[in-house]
Design a protein around this motif. Structure first.
Motif, mmCIF file in Angstrom:
data_model
loop_
_atom_site.group_PDB
_atom_site.id
_atom_site.type_symbol
_atom_site.label_atom_id
_atom_site.label_comp_id
_atom_site.label_asym_id
_atom_site.label_seq_id
_atom_site.Cartn_x
_atom_site.Cartn_y
_atom_site.Cartn_z
ATOM 1 N N TYR A 1 0.858 -1.170 0.000
ATOM 2 C CA TYR A 1 0.000 0.000 0.000
ATOM 3 C C TYR A 1 0.901 1.230 0.000
ATOM 4 C CZ TYR A 1 -4.116 -2.828 0.863
ATOM 5 O OH TYR A 1 -5.144 -3.745 0.743
ATOM 6 N N GLY A 2 0.899 1.958 -1.103
ATOM 7 C CA GLY A 2 1.755 3.121 -1.225
ATOM 8 C C GLY A 2 3.009 2.835 -2.030
ATOM 9 N N VAL A 3 3.490 3.884 -2.702
ATOM 10 C CA VAL A 3 4.621 3.715 -3.626
ATOM 11 C C VAL A 3 5.943 3.463 -2.906
ATOM 12 C CG1 VAL A 3 3.577 5.020 -5.522
ATOM 13 C CG2 VAL A 3 4.845 6.238 -3.754
ATOM 14 N N LYS A 4 6.078 3.931 -1.676
ATOM 15 C CA LYS A 4 7.327 3.694 -0.951
ATOM 16 C C LYS A 4 7.529 2.201 -0.686
ATOM 17 C CE LYS A 4 9.847 4.792 3.300
ATOM 18 N NZ LYS A 4 11.117 5.073 2.599
ATOM 19 N N THR A 5 6.478 1.565 -0.188
ATOM 20 C CA THR A 5 6.546 0.129 0.065
ATOM 21 C C THR A 5 6.793 -0.636 -1.229
ATOM 22 O OG1 THR A 5 4.933 0.448 1.822
ATOM 23 C CG2 THR A 5 5.353 -1.810 1.142
ATOM 24 N N ALA A 6 6.132 -0.211 -2.310
ATOM 25 C CA ALA A 6 6.280 -0.882 -3.598
ATOM 26 C C ALA A 6 7.691 -0.719 -4.155
ATOM 27 C CB ALA A 6 5.263 -0.324 -4.595
ATOM 28 N N GLU B 1 10.435 -0.509 -2.516
ATOM 29 C CA GLU B 1 11.308 -1.432 -1.786
ATOM 30 C C GLU B 1 11.021 -2.881 -2.177
ATOM 31 O OE1 GLU B 1 10.694 -0.488 2.309
ATOM 32 O OE2 GLU B 1 11.513 1.537 2.123
ATOM 33 N N LYS B 2 9.736 -3.192 -2.367
ATOM 34 C CA LYS B 2 9.345 -4.564 -2.712
ATOM 35 C C LYS B 2 9.839 -4.969 -4.090
ATOM 36 C CE LYS B 2 7.016 -8.466 -2.539
ATOM 37 N NZ LYS B 2 7.367 -9.546 -1.590
ATOM 38 N N TYR B 3 9.643 -4.106 -5.083
ATOM 39 C CA TYR B 3 9.934 -4.488 -6.471
ATOM 40 C C TYR B 3 11.345 -4.151 -6.935
ATOM 41 C CZ TYR B 3 4.913 -5.213 -6.635
ATOM 42 O OH TYR B 3 3.642 -5.667 -6.372
ATOM 43 N N GLY C 1 13.910 -2.821 -4.480
ATOM 44 C CA GLY C 1 14.868 -2.780 -3.385
ATOM 45 C C GLY C 1 15.499 -1.411 -3.240
ATOM 46 N N LYS C 2 14.749 -0.370 -3.604
ATOM 47 C CA LYS C 2 15.266 1.000 -3.567
ATOM 48 C C LYS C 2 14.366 1.897 -2.743
ATOM 49 C CE LYS C 2 17.369 1.007 -8.233
ATOM 50 N NZ LYS C 2 17.379 1.745 -9.528
ATOM 51 N N ASP C 3 14.936 3.009 -2.299
ATOM 52 C CA ASP C 3 14.118 4.049 -1.691
ATOM 53 C C ASP C 3 13.366 4.772 -2.790
ATOM 54 O OD1 ASP C 3 13.664 6.972 -0.612
ATOM 55 O OD2 ASP C 3 14.057 5.735 1.148
ATOM 56 N N ILE C 4 12.187 5.257 -2.487
ATOM 57 C CA ILE C 4 11.322 5.874 -3.485
ATOM 58 C C ILE C 4 11.978 7.079 -4.166
ATOM 59 C CG2 ILE C 4 10.185 7.347 -1.788
ATOM 60 C CD1 ILE C 4 8.543 5.657 -4.816
ATOM 61 N N LYS C 5 12.861 7.773 -3.467
ATOM 62 C CA LYS C 5 13.494 8.960 -4.050
ATOM 63 C C LYS C 5 14.524 8.600 -5.118
ATOM 64 C CE LYS C 5 17.337 9.606 -0.769
ATOM 65 N NZ LYS C 5 17.197 8.323 -0.055
ATOM 66 N N ASP C 6 14.958 7.342 -5.154
ATOM 67 C CA ASP C 6 16.010 6.933 -6.080
ATOM 68 C C ASP C 6 15.491 6.310 -7.377
ATOM 69 O OD1 ASP C 6 18.002 7.737 -4.266
ATOM 70 O OD2 ASP C 6 17.820 5.834 -3.180
ATOM 71 N N GLY D 1 20.760 -7.029 -4.539
ATOM 72 C CA GLY D 1 20.436 -6.742 -3.143
ATOM 73 C C GLY D 1 19.863 -5.366 -2.948
ATOM 74 N N SER D 2 19.185 -5.202 -1.821
ATOM 75 C CA SER D 2 18.494 -3.949 -1.534
ATOM 76 C C SER D 2 19.458 -2.806 -1.303
ATOM 77 C CB SER D 2 17.601 -4.124 -0.303
ATOM 78 O OG SER D 2 16.999 -2.901 0.046
ATOM 79 N N LYS D 3 19.087 -1.645 -1.825
ATOM 80 C CA LYS D 3 19.858 -0.423 -1.598
ATOM 81 C C LYS D 3 19.250 0.393 -0.466
ATOM 82 C CE LYS D 3 21.453 -0.051 -6.389
ATOM 83 N NZ LYS D 3 20.887 -1.319 -6.824
ATOM 84 N N VAL D 4 18.181 -0.136 0.154
ATOM 85 C CA VAL D 4 17.545 0.543 1.274
ATOM 86 C C VAL D 4 18.248 0.129 2.556
ATOM 87 C CG1 VAL D 4 15.403 0.915 2.543
ATOM 88 C CG2 VAL D 4 15.342 0.554 0.073
ATOM 89 N N LYS D 5 18.727 1.097 3.293
ATOM 90 C CA LYS D 5 19.455 0.812 4.524
ATOM 91 C C LYS D 5 18.493 0.279 5.578
ATOM 92 C CE LYS D 5 22.769 3.568 5.627
ATOM 93 N NZ LYS D 5 23.533 4.758 6.089
ATOM 94 N N ALA D 6 18.799 -0.922 6.077
ATOM 95 C CA ALA D 6 17.928 -1.528 7.091
ATOM 96 C C ALA D 6 18.017 -0.741 8.391
ATOM 97 C CB ALA D 6 18.340 -2.981 7.324
ATOM 98 N N LYS D 7 16.862 -0.466 8.992
ATOM 99 C CA LYS D 7 16.828 0.310 10.222
ATOM 100 C C LYS D 7 16.548 -0.575 11.421
ATOM 101 C CE LYS D 7 15.609 4.591 8.059
ATOM 102 N NZ LYS D 7 14.637 5.125 7.220
ATOM 103 N N SER D 8 16.106 -1.799 11.198
ATOM 104 C CA SER D 8 15.833 -2.691 12.316
ATOM 105 C C SER D 8 16.999 -3.647 12.499
ATOM 106 C CB SER D 8 14.552 -3.480 12.059
ATOM 107 O OG SER D 8 14.686 -4.270 10.913
#
Length: 286
Positions: A98-103, A105-107, A109-114, A182-189
């Motif tokens: 739900y929402g483009v940010k989640t999508a 990352e899902k599709y 592996g990037k942050d929405i701004k990239d 691999g994902s380019k989104v930095k894991a925060k957890s």
């Protein structure tokens, strides 16, 4: 977010978004004149946002009429930028996104701004039929629909001819592609956070869903927002205190009753900062 993201949705879904006042009367009248098209198209981004927020999508004239009134009212109280932002944060894009940010990352592996123009158009392509244009399940169908959005962006002047040609030939690399690195989104957890906070997180999730319902969301929509809406939920949890509380449970004594039945004493714990009421740790049982 990427500047291409709202451009892709507006060009392909509602090209007169910035001109109308919530309802595109040209498209709407066309739908009512041809009842066979009722429920297919005609809805502006503002009207789609109404459906996303209310979960009301029955194909009836009454529902459509109420949706039109709500869209007109929404546009009187919110700016176009606020409306498109809300829409992009609630639109369903398959796979529980739900929402483009989640999508993003899902599709990808990037942050929405990239995301680039090609990737933004690929996400926008999912909206019409999420299961059909899901890029992980059918990248060919998604690619065909993506090119429609890119062409619409070019025709509307959202991208130049060079950008259009470049985006059209761009190789989309999805998270299930062989080329994906691999994902380019930095894991925060952290692993620690995922293993010691179960009672606390259960409490927070319940509270957030209840709060969303108080603000007009249905239970279904609130639950979807929590589990797949890309929300960032900030808490007062102290991981060290929570880990220490969980660790202490290992030292609770076990004993046997006279009938040799094993008894395990239970415990509940809430650690609160007395200066502000913040919950720092929570244990709900052994």
């Amino acid at each position: 977010m990427s500047p291409y993201m709202p451009k892709a949705f507006v060009a392909g879904e509602d090209k007169r978004f910035y001109e109308h006042h919530g309802v595109d009367w040209v498209r709407t009248i066309g739908v009512f004149v041809k009842p066979t098209n009722f429920g297919q198209g005609g809805s502006t981004i503002t009207q789609q946002l109404i459906k996303n927020l209310t979960d009301e999508n029955q194909v009836t004239f009454i529902r459509k009429f109420n949706e039109i009134l709500q869209a007109l009212n929404l546009e009187r109280n919110y700016s176009k930028d606020e409306i498109i932002e809300a829409y992009l944060n609630t639109v369903y894009l398959s796979n529980g996104c739900y929402g483009v940010k989640t999508a993003a990352e899902k599709y990808f592996g990037k942050d929405i701004k990239d995301l680039n123009a090609a990737e933004c158009a690929s996400l926008a392509a999912i909206t019409k039929a999420p299961s059909t244009y899901d890029p992980l399940n059918d990248p060919k169908a998604n690619k065909k629909r993506q090119e429609y959005f890119l062409e619409a962006m070019y025709k509307e002047g959202s991208i130049s001819k060079d950008e259009y040609e470049s985006a059209k030939s761009y190789k989309l690399v999805f998270t299930n592609s062989k080329e994906y690195k691999g994902s380019k989104v930095k894991a925060k957890s952290t692993k620690k956070a995922q293993t010691v906070n179960s009672y606390y997180v259960d409490h927070v999730i319940t509270s957030v869903i209840e709060d969303l319902q108080k603000n007009g969301y249905t239970y279904k929509k609130a639950k979807n927002m929590v589990y797949g809406g890309g929300l960032k939920i900030y808490t007062t949890l102290d991981l060290d205190m929570q880990a220490a509380a969980a660790e202490s449970l290992k030292y609770l004594p076990d004993y046997y009753k006279d009938d040799y039945q094993l008894t395990q004493p239970q415990v509940a714990l809430v650690a609160v900062d007395p200066t502000n009421g913040y919950i720092k740790a929570m244990i709900g049982g052994r």
